[in-house]
Design an enzyme around this catalytic site. Structure first.
Site, PDB file in Angstrom:
ATOM      1  N   GLY A   1      42.561 -28.115 -22.926  1.00  0.00           N
ATOM      2  CA  GLY A   1      41.782 -28.646 -21.825  1.00  0.00           C
ATOM      3  C   GLY A   1      41.797 -27.231 -20.672  1.00  0.00           C
ATOM      4  O   GLY A   1      41.663 -26.273 -21.148  1.00  0.00           O
TER       5      GLY A   1
ATOM      6  N   SER B   1      44.254 -24.746 -28.560  1.00  0.00           N
ATOM      7  CA  SER B   1      43.395 -24.115 -27.409  1.00  0.00           C
ATOM      8  C   SER B   1      44.630 -23.890 -26.132  1.00  0.00           C
ATOM      9  O   SER B   1      45.525 -22.695 -26.288  1.00  0.00           O
ATOM     10  CB  SER B   1      42.618 -24.864 -26.811  1.00  0.00           C
ATOM     11  OG  SER B   1      41.626 -24.626 -26.145  1.00  0.00           O
ATOM     12  N   ALA B   2      44.479 -24.514 -25.087  1.00  0.00           N
ATOM     13  CA  ALA B   2      45.352 -24.284 -23.891  1.00  0.00           C
ATOM     14  C   ALA B   2      46.972 -24.289 -24.339  1.00  0.00           C
ATOM     15  O   ALA B   2      47.680 -23.547 -23.955  1.00  0.00           O
ATOM     16  CB  ALA B   2      45.248 -25.079 -22.900  1.00  0.00           C
TER      17      ALA B   2
ATOM     18  N   HIS C   1      39.588 -19.882 -29.307  1.00  0.00           N
ATOM     19  CA  HIS C   1      38.153 -20.039 -29.178  1.00  0.00           C
ATOM     20  C   HIS C   1      37.192 -18.528 -29.199  1.00  0.00           C
ATOM     21  O   HIS C   1      36.381 -18.652 -28.539  1.00  0.00           O
ATOM     22  CB  HIS C   1      37.565 -20.599 -28.020  1.00  0.00           C
ATOM     23  CG  HIS C   1      38.159 -22.127 -28.181  1.00  0.00           C
ATOM     24  ND1 HIS C   1      37.626 -23.318 -28.782  1.00  0.00           N
ATOM     25  CD2 HIS C   1      39.025 -22.768 -27.062  1.00  0.00           C
ATOM     26  CE1 HIS C   1      38.374 -24.491 -28.373  1.00  0.00           C
ATOM     27  NE2 HIS C   1      39.248 -24.215 -27.562  1.00  0.00           N
TER      28      HIS C   1
ATOM     29  N   GLU D   1      37.593 -20.107 -33.800  1.00  0.00           N
ATOM     30  CA  GLU D   1      37.677 -21.823 -34.219  1.00  0.00           C
ATOM     31  C   GLU D   1      37.849 -21.848 -35.659  1.00  0.00           C
ATOM     32  O   GLU D   1      37.003 -21.482 -36.400  1.00  0.00           O
ATOM     33  CB  GLU D   1      36.523 -22.395 -33.309  1.00  0.00           C
ATOM     34  CG  GLU D   1      36.356 -22.280 -32.080  1.00  0.00           C
ATOM     35  CD  GLU D   1      35.385 -23.317 -31.315  1.00  0.00           C
ATOM     36  OE1 GLU D   1      34.323 -23.414 -32.211  1.00  0.00           O
ATOM     37  OE2 GLU D   1      35.456 -23.406 -30.327  1.00  0.00           O
TER      38      GLU D   1
END
Lengths: 234, 234
Positions: free
Chosen positions: A90, A122-123, A159, A194
């Protein structure tokens, strides 16, 4: 003791959430009856509840129920008692601010160091590095610090995207942004494409998935590290 | 009294620096013998000197010599005495940190409010808004605050890009990032496409250039504002 999967993304294009990691997660989480989910990064601004529900559906497919940390009166205790932890993606600024505000970074670090299985996407991967300063996200809130868990001895750029040779866009490429970071900082940056993830067992950090990673170090040309190799940088 | 050009980008693909704005800049800077350049955003990490030299070459074509603020012993005084000011693009975090560290935001605000002609491109446009919180840049340094000049009653997102319908990339689109911003903040965001600029004369803010801008407001669907129209949002 550390056992972590640190992934570039939760989801691949055209797949269900965490689908490409299912086998790995079955192994990572095999001894956990349930998983504590930390939804503070709130992708698209969705609520903690809706985010946790969505992740709950995804992890049902490996037979693991999920508790959202927001449902506990005492989030520190929720982490202390967790059998396994997943921090989802997020907005990294929102995630890091919330973790600092609730004073959760040190307890989370201790739990991971003790060997509690950890999944970051991700985060949630970004925060495993030394700082969040190679995040791609918009600074929508002001965290009291950019420092993160520092469990990995480098920073993650999730990413990671290669420059598009046909682009007419004049904004910075990802590579330019990371090179700008290295004019101000010394920490190595792992550009994680990714579909790639880091498999962490104790001090062994191995790149997994179909792609190479791009490694950026101060005053050196960036280079590609093939999947299956150790990341012994600091 | 305000006279500003607030541009999405300094340079269009295949053109020289500032080429597409040359006519506008001849008018904006017509009464200035020289221009004070603020190179603190350091694109690609280049030095203040090299950045100022490059901009000097570009502004020679409209016959205006450029002084870099880093060449003055007292940057506050340099701003106070400036006949015209240009703040260039690069990394917004680095620009905002340097302006805060040197205590230059209030004197810069005063000079612009008094009517000193101002050109901002990219990061230099971002700082005209209420905060830098809709920057696209990487948080390579930690500024003491995200507050910026607040001369415009909204925030700018420079280099605004529409979502690519054919993309398989799972990172956030620009629109998603701005919508995440609006879950945490109330300030209107102007998505300014490359080739667009805001022409500011006193309280009149007009969108110029070949493209519409995309306007994002809290709890409303985003919409397009055509070039030539007033931006009367707050």
């Amino acid at each position: 003791m550390k056992k972590m999967i640190v992934a570039s993304t939760s989801t691949l294009h055209g797949q269900d959430t965490l689908e490409y990691l299912k086998e790995e997660l079955s192994i990572l989480f095999k001894n956990a009856k349930k998983i504590l989910f930390i939804p503070y990064a709130r992708p698209n601004g969705i609520s903690h509840k809706h985010y946790t529900n969505a992740v709950g559906v995804a992890l049902l497919s490996i037979g693991k129920p999920v508790d959202g940390i927001h449902d506990f009166d005492n989030p520190t205790e929720a982490i202390q008692k967790a059998e396994a932890i997943f921090v989802g993606g997020g907005n990294t600024f929102l995630l890091v601010k919330t973790l600092h505000d609730l004073n959760l970074l040190s307890v989370l670090r201790e739990k991971i160091e003790e060997g509690t299985p950890y999944l970051g996407t991700s985060a949630g991967s970004n925060i495993c590095g030394v700082t969040m300063q190679t995040s791609n996200d918009m600074p929508i809130v002001y965290p009291p610090s950019f420092e993160t868990l520092g469990i990995l001895p480098f920073n993650i750029n999730p990413h990671y995207q290669d420059p598009d040779p046909n682009s007419t866009f004049m904004g910075e490429t990802r590579e330019t942004r990371i090179q700008e970071y290295l004019t101000q900082n010394d920490t190595t940056v792992i550009g994680l494409r990714e579909g790639s993830w880091l498999d962490v067992e104790d001090e062994n950090i191995i790149l997994k998935g179909p792609y190479a990673a791009r490694i950026f170090q101060k005053e050196k040309p960036p280079f590609e590290l093939e999947s299956g190799l150790l990341l012994n940088f600091n």
